[in-house]
Design a protein around this motif. Structure first.
Motif, PDB file in Angstrom:
ATOM      1  N   ASP A  14      40.441 -24.625  24.458  1.00  0.00           N
ATOM      2  CA  ASP A  14      40.027 -25.427  25.614  1.00  0.00           C
ATOM      3  C   ASP A  14      38.500 -25.531  25.686  1.00  0.00           C
ATOM      4  O   ASP A  14      37.958 -26.612  25.932  1.00  0.00           O
ATOM      5  N   ILE A  15      37.827 -24.417  25.455  1.00  0.00           N
ATOM      6  CA  ILE A  15      36.354 -24.405  25.491  1.00  0.00           C
ATOM      7  C   ILE A  15      35.793 -25.355  24.440  1.00  0.00           C
ATOM      8  O   ILE A  15      34.926 -26.192  24.735  1.00  0.00           O
ATOM      9  N   LEU A  16      36.289 -25.246  23.205  1.00  0.00           N
ATOM     10  CA  LEU A  16      35.792 -26.112  22.132  1.00  0.00           C
ATOM     11  C   LEU A  16      36.141 -27.580  22.387  1.00  0.00           C
ATOM     12  O   LEU A  16      35.324 -28.469  22.135  1.00  0.00           O
ATOM     13  N   SER A  17      37.344 -27.829  22.899  1.00  0.00           N
ATOM     14  CA  SER A  17      37.752 -29.214  23.192  1.00  0.00           C
ATOM     15  C   SER A  17      36.816 -29.859  24.205  1.00  0.00           C
ATOM     16  O   SER A  17      36.401 -31.008  24.048  1.00  0.00           O
ATOM     17  N   LYS A  18      36.498 -29.105  25.258  1.00  0.00           N
ATOM     18  CA  LYS A  18      35.629 -29.651  26.304  1.00  0.00           C
ATOM     19  C   LYS A  18      34.189 -29.795  25.833  1.00  0.00           C
ATOM     20  O   LYS A  18      33.513 -30.750  26.199  1.00  0.00           O
ATOM     21  N   LYS A  19      33.725 -28.850  25.014  1.00  0.00           N
ATOM     22  CA  LYS A  19      32.339 -28.901  24.534  1.00  0.00           C
ATOM     23  C   LYS A  19      32.163 -30.007  23.490  1.00  0.00           C
ATOM     24  O   LYS A  19      31.133 -30.657  23.446  1.00  0.00           O
ATOM     25  N   GLY A  20      33.161 -30.176  22.636  1.00  0.00           N
ATOM     26  CA  GLY A  20      33.117 -31.247  21.643  1.00  0.00           C
ATOM     27  C   GLY A  20      32.204 -30.996  20.464  1.00  0.00           C
ATOM     28  O   GLY A  20      31.897 -31.915  19.712  1.00  0.00           O
ATOM     29  N   GLU A  21      31.751 -29.759  20.299  1.00  0.00           N
ATOM     30  CA  GLU A  21      30.904 -29.428  19.146  1.00  0.00           C
ATOM     31  C   GLU A  21      31.099 -27.965  18.774  1.00  0.00           C
ATOM     32  O   GLU A  21      31.661 -27.191  19.548  1.00  0.00           O
ATOM     33  N   THR A  22      30.640 -27.610  17.581  1.00  0.00           N
ATOM     34  CA  THR A  22      30.815 -26.240  17.116  1.00  0.00           C
ATOM     35  C   THR A  22      30.048 -25.258  18.002  1.00  0.00           C
ATOM     36  O   THR A  22      29.065 -25.622  18.636  1.00  0.00           O
ATOM     37  N   MET A  56      42.893 -16.481  12.674  1.00  0.00           N
ATOM     38  CA  MET A  56      44.274 -16.628  12.200  1.00  0.00           C
ATOM     39  C   MET A  56      44.956 -17.888  12.725  1.00  0.00           C
ATOM     40  O   MET A  56      46.042 -18.243  12.273  1.00  0.00           O
ATOM     41  N   ASP A  57      44.345 -18.578  13.666  1.00  0.00           N
ATOM     42  CA  ASP A  57      44.953 -19.767  14.278  1.00  0.00           C
ATOM     43  C   ASP A  57      44.474 -21.022  13.541  1.00  0.00           C
ATOM     44  O   ASP A  57      43.271 -21.269  13.436  1.00  0.00           O
ATOM     45  N   SER A  58      45.415 -21.808  13.042  1.00  0.00           N
ATOM     46  CA  SER A  58      45.065 -22.979  12.227  1.00  0.00           C
ATOM     47  C   SER A  58      44.388 -24.101  13.013  1.00  0.00           C
ATOM     48  O   SER A  58      43.875 -25.048  12.422  1.00  0.00           O
ATOM     49  N   ARG A  59      44.356 -24.006  14.326  1.00  0.00           N
ATOM     50  CA  ARG A  59      43.678 -25.042  15.126  1.00  0.00           C
ATOM     51  C   ARG A  59      42.158 -24.946  15.002  1.00  0.00           C
ATOM     52  O   ARG A  59      41.440 -25.892  15.320  1.00  0.00           O
ATOM     53  N   GLU A  65      27.786 -20.611   8.831  1.00  0.00           N
ATOM     54  CA  GLU A  65      26.686 -20.067   9.634  1.00  0.00           C
ATOM     55  C   GLU A  65      27.157 -19.486  10.961  1.00  0.00           C
ATOM     56  O   GLU A  65      26.470 -19.574  11.979  1.00  0.00           O
ATOM     57  N   GLY A  66      28.359 -18.899  10.961  1.00  0.00           N
ATOM     58  CA  GLY A  66      28.879 -18.251  12.159  1.00  0.00           C
ATOM     59  C   GLY A  66      29.433 -19.189  13.218  1.00  0.00           C
ATOM     60  O   GLY A  66      29.779 -18.748  14.308  1.00  0.00           O
ATOM     61  N   LYS A  67      29.551 -20.475  12.904  1.00  0.00           N
ATOM     62  CA  LYS A  67      30.010 -21.446  13.902  1.00  0.00           C
ATOM     63  C   LYS A  67      31.453 -21.868  13.644  1.00  0.00           C
ATOM     64  O   LYS A  67      31.875 -22.031  12.509  1.00  0.00           O
ATOM     65  N   TRP A  68      32.179 -22.011  14.758  1.00  0.00           N
ATOM     66  CA  TRP A  68      33.574 -22.442  14.707  1.00  0.00           C
ATOM     67  C   TRP A  68      33.743 -23.762  15.438  1.00  0.00           C
ATOM     68  O   TRP A  68      33.070 -24.029  16.417  1.00  0.00           O
ATOM     69  N   GLY A  69      34.653 -24.563  14.919  1.00  0.00           N
ATOM     70  CA  GLY A  69      35.016 -25.820  15.547  1.00  0.00           C
ATOM     71  C   GLY A  69      36.521 -25.964  15.485  1.00  0.00           C
ATOM     72  O   GLY A  69      37.232 -25.005  15.172  1.00  0.00           O
ATOM     73  N   LEU A  70      36.994 -27.151  15.766  1.00  0.00           N
ATOM     74  CA  LEU A  70      38.429 -27.412  15.731  1.00  0.00           C
ATOM     75  C   LEU A  70      38.801 -28.143  14.445  1.00  0.00           C
ATOM     76  O   LEU A  70      38.071 -29.021  13.993  1.00  0.00           O
ATOM     77  N   GLU A  72      40.979 -30.316  14.006  1.00  0.00           N
ATOM     78  CA  GLU A  72      41.213 -31.748  14.246  1.00  0.00           C
ATOM     79  C   GLU A  72      39.936 -32.584  14.166  1.00  0.00           C
ATOM     80  O   GLU A  72      39.996 -33.795  14.045  1.00  0.00           O
ATOM     81  N   TRP A  73      38.779 -31.943  14.215  1.00  0.00           N
ATOM     82  CA  TRP A  73      37.524 -32.679  14.104  1.00  0.00           C
ATOM     83  C   TRP A  73      37.205 -33.060  12.662  1.00  0.00           C
ATOM     84  O   TRP A  73      36.353 -33.908  12.414  1.00  0.00           O
ATOM     85  N   ASN A  74      37.857 -32.421  11.711  1.00  0.00           N
ATOM     86  CA  ASN A  74      37.575 -32.667  10.300  1.00  0.00           C
ATOM     87  C   ASN A  74      38.631 -33.594   9.725  1.00  0.00           C
ATOM     88  O   ASN A  74      39.820 -33.388   9.950  1.00  0.00           O
ATOM     89  N   PRO A  75      38.194 -34.577   8.970  1.00  0.00           N
ATOM     90  CA  PRO A  75      39.189 -35.464   8.359  1.00  0.00           C
ATOM     91  C   PRO A  75      40.009 -34.676   7.344  1.00  0.00           C
ATOM     92  O   PRO A  75      39.506 -33.730   6.734  1.00  0.00           O
TER      93      PRO A  75
END
Length: 111
Positions: A14-22, A56-59, A65-70, A72-75
């Protein structure tokens, strides 16, 4: 979203979805812990636990560089299936030759 009754990974999503960036993993995990309002005995253990769940979550997708995103953002990765017929014949011959070599070695070992 009811953060108190949600799982840590759902909160992170939810946090990443709302922020929209890594987000840097530690900032993301600390925000999850904060929104969950879960008492923490050992902060480093809590960070490690939430980080492991995210890992462990595929989402979620590690961006480097220590950053996580979703994810679904990657083609999606595109697999090249079209090869020239000459390249396909060469590959088939190489595979057949390797298979024959393996077969000969196996026969010589069994004798």
């Amino acid at each position: 979203m009811d953060y108190v009754n949600s799982s840590e990974v759902d909160i992170a999503y939810d946090i990443l979805s709302k922020k929209g960036e890594t987000i840097y993993y530690k900032d993301l995990v600390l925000e999850v812990i904060d929104k969950k309002h879960k008492p923490v005995q050992n902060l480093s253990a809590a960070i490690s636990e939430v980080y492991t769940l995210i890992n462990m979550d595929s989402r979620f997708h590690y961006e480097g560089e220590g950053k996580w995103g979703l994810t679904e953002w990657n083609p999606p990765e595109v697999k090249r299936t079209h090869r020239s017929s000459a390249a396909a014949r060469t590959t088939s011959r190489s595979a057949a030759k390797a298979s024959a070599t393996r077969k000969k070695k196996l026969e010589s070992i069994q004798e």
